[in-house]
Motif scaffolding. Structure first.
Motif, PDB file in Angstrom:
ATOM      1  N   SER A 163     -18.421 -71.956  11.792  1.00 17.11           N
ATOM      2  CA  SER A 163     -18.067 -70.739  11.050  1.00 17.11           C
ATOM      3  C   SER A 163     -17.357 -69.718  11.955  1.00 17.11           C
ATOM      4  O   SER A 163     -16.426 -69.039  11.521  1.00 17.11           O
ATOM      5  CB  SER A 163     -19.294 -70.131  10.361  1.00 17.11           C
ATOM      6  N   ARG A 180     -13.778 -70.879  12.385  1.00 18.32           N
ATOM      7  CA  ARG A 180     -12.972 -70.574  11.187  1.00 18.32           C
ATOM      8  C   ARG A 180     -12.589 -69.100  11.163  1.00 18.32           C
ATOM      9  O   ARG A 180     -11.465 -68.746  10.805  1.00 18.32           O
ATOM     10  CB  ARG A 180     -13.762 -70.914   9.922  1.00 18.32           C
ATOM     11  N   ARG A 222      -8.704 -67.203  11.201  1.00 20.84           N
ATOM     12  CA  ARG A 222      -8.184 -66.172  10.282  1.00 20.84           C
ATOM     13  C   ARG A 222      -7.320 -65.167  11.040  1.00 20.84           C
ATOM     14  O   ARG A 222      -6.365 -64.629  10.518  1.00 20.84           O
ATOM     15  CB  ARG A 222      -9.339 -65.417   9.607  1.00 20.84           C
ATOM     16  N   VAL A 271     -12.193 -77.099  14.866  1.00 21.61           N
ATOM     17  CA  VAL A 271     -12.715 -76.990  13.502  1.00 21.61           C
ATOM     18  C   VAL A 271     -12.855 -78.387  12.896  1.00 21.61           C
ATOM     19  O   VAL A 271     -13.894 -78.735  12.321  1.00 21.61           O
ATOM     20  CB  VAL A 271     -11.837 -76.058  12.640  1.00 21.61           C
ATOM     21  N   GLU A 293     -16.332 -80.143  11.807  1.00 16.83           N
ATOM     22  CA  GLU A 293     -16.513 -80.600  10.411  1.00 16.83           C
ATOM     23  C   GLU A 293     -16.940 -82.069  10.387  1.00 16.83           C
ATOM     24  O   GLU A 293     -17.832 -82.466   9.649  1.00 16.83           O
ATOM     25  CB  GLU A 293     -15.211 -80.408   9.620  1.00 16.83           C
TER      26      GLU A 293
END
Ligand SMILES: O=C(O)CCC(=O)C(=O)O
Ligand SMILES: [Fe+2]
Length: 482
Positions: A186, A189, A193, A205, A209
């Protein structure tokens, strides 16, 4: 202009701070400012007409400024305080010293003025831990950095080294290393941004995942991140409890043999000026002599030692080494340095009844602990026959007399681990104890420590008295319990 805003900030820090180093947060920011903030300001792209003057001035003093090693030391001191006093990092960043245990919050100290830390300050502390592979501390400090950077996003300080992205990047990796992949994901991520083009982070990432699909349990079962264990200290829990004065402190009401008296020891010297003696503990025998020195004497001893202070060392085998478990500066003062030291020796001899003339006692060792300075559990006497303590050829250290030459605002107690009590710093008082049994064997129950200084500048002086010369003053015995 941001550089002048930095200048204004520096000025405000110095307002009403007579002893700027008494507060660990201020001490850290002072070192950081000298080590990296000024450098960042000077080397920033904000070239104005005066920048050359600023750069020249900076280069002149550069080699005298604290080095990275000092910043690292200050950061580690903050982490040590955080651990030993169970301080809450969010509180520290706001300038308050609170112990948090479960849901209970205790104020350990209320500073007159709050010095808060910036996001970049917290980042630097976290980064020191991160670079040492200590993800436990890295996470607590980088969490705070991230949260502060988020709150001020878009405001850029010239003196800052790091940004929200840097903090997210390090925090994500620290969580990954500590086994918390979902949190690493998180944060990564969130990083994307702000910097969507960062390829490395995009790859991370994907990796996180994938890991989480392959091992979905990691999503829920978040690893409990342990504080790194320091192997040489088995007594850590007791020690830290005692530093927080959570040990069983002796109360004179419960133990009638502990008493206060005016000590004259049949010495003409003391008949004129008796010293108030408080028996603190019986086995080992520890006593406190109140007002053993005057304010003026304490100040004088600190001043005499000051120019000679050097990083303290400890005896290790046959060598003397600088170690993390003893962080202080110290100096040896010969009696010939000042007549006052001779008077002091006479007082010690009168009170203890021991011979403190060379070579039966060592010179006075003056010790200064800065913020976070400490001496972890140790014995004063030699525990190995090859110890350098025997070089004086006057036997082992039979007794210690330690004078508190300053007060401290918080922390810095002397903790007796096995005896399970701690002595808060009592300015001008002297603590005396026997290190050896009468048989000459070391008394293991004298294991003791100087707790980290939370706030203030702690000074003590040690007089170590040796076995030889005391034969008639403390006759030996073959009973080990004596
Ligand atoms: O600073 C203290 O309270 C203890 C110091 C100590 O034990 C020492 O210097 O040997
Ligand atoms: Fe000691």
């Amino acid at each position: 202009m941001p550089a002048s805003r930095f200048y204004d900030k520096v000025l405000s820090w110095h307002e009403d701070s007579v002893t700027p180093v008494a507060n660990p947060l201020l001490a850290f920011t002072l070192i950081k400012r000298l080590q990296s903030d000024w450098r960042n300001v000077v080397h920033s792209l904000e070239a104005s007409e005066n920048i050359q003057v600023l750069k020249d001035g900076y280069e002149k003093v550069e080699q005298d400024l604290p080095a990275f090693e000092d910043l690292e030391g200050a950061a580690r001191a903050l982490m040590r305080l955080q651990d030993v006093y169970m301080l809450n990092v969010k509180g520290l960043a706001r300038g308050v010293f609170q112990r948090v245990t479960g849901s209970a919050v205790t104020d350990l100290y209320n500073p007159r003025r709050l010095f808060s830390l910036t996001a970049d300050d917290c980042f630097q502390v976290g980064k020191v831990a991160y670079d040492m592979g200590d993800y436990y501390h890295a996470i607590t400090w980088l969490e705070e950095a991230v949260s502060l950077f988020r709150g001020s996003y878009g405001e850029w300080n010239t003196e800052d080294e790091a940004s929200l992205e840097d903090a997210l990047d390090h925090l994500a990796f620290a969580y990954f290393q500590a086994g918390n992949v979902s949190r690493a994901l998180s944060l990564s991520r969130e990083f994307l941004r702000y910097s969507p083009d960062n390829k490395r982070m995009a790859r991370n990432v994907l990796k996180y995942e994938r890991l989480l699909t392959e091992h979905p349990k990691r999503m829920v079962a978040e690893a409990v991140i342990q504080r790194p264990n320091v192997p040489h200290l088995q007594t850590r829990e007791t020690y830290e409890g005692l530093c927080q004065t959570l040990g069983s402190q002796p109360t004179h009401y419960q133990i009638p043999t502990l008493y206060c008296s005016l000590e004259t020891n049949s010495s003409p010297y003391l008949l004129l000026q008796p010293v108030r003696k408080e028996v603190i503990h019986l086995e080992p025998y520890v006593v406190l002599y109140h007002d053993f020195v005057s304010d003026l004497e304490a100040q004088k001893i600190r001043e005499l030692a000051d120019p000679w202070l050097q990083r303290s060392v400890v005896a290790s085998g046959e060598k003397q080494l600088q170690v993390d478990y003893r962080i202080s500066k110290s100096a040896w003062l010969k009696d010939t340095v000042d007549p006052m030291l001779v008077t002091l020796d006479h007082r010690i001899a009168a009170l203890t009844g021991l011979d403190v003339q060379a070579p039966y006692a060592e010179y006075l060792q003056v010790v200064n602990y800065g913020i976070g300075g400490h001496y972890e559990p140790h014995f004063d006497h030699a525990t190995s026959p090859s110890s350098p303590l025997y070089r004086m050829k006057s036997g082992n250290r039979v007794a210690t007399l330690m004078i508190y030459l300053s007060a401290v605002e918080a922390g810095g107690a002397t903790a007796f681990i096995y005896a399970n009590f701690s002595m808060p710093v009592v300015k001008n008082a002297a603590l005396f104890w026997w290190n050896l049994h009468r048989s000459g064997e070391g008394d293991d129950d004298t294991l003791h420590a100087g707790c980290p200084v939370l706030l203030g500048d702690k000074w003590v002086a040690n007089k170590w008295i040796h076995e030889h010369g005391q034969e008639f003053r403390r006759p030996c015995s073959s009973r080990p319990e004596d």
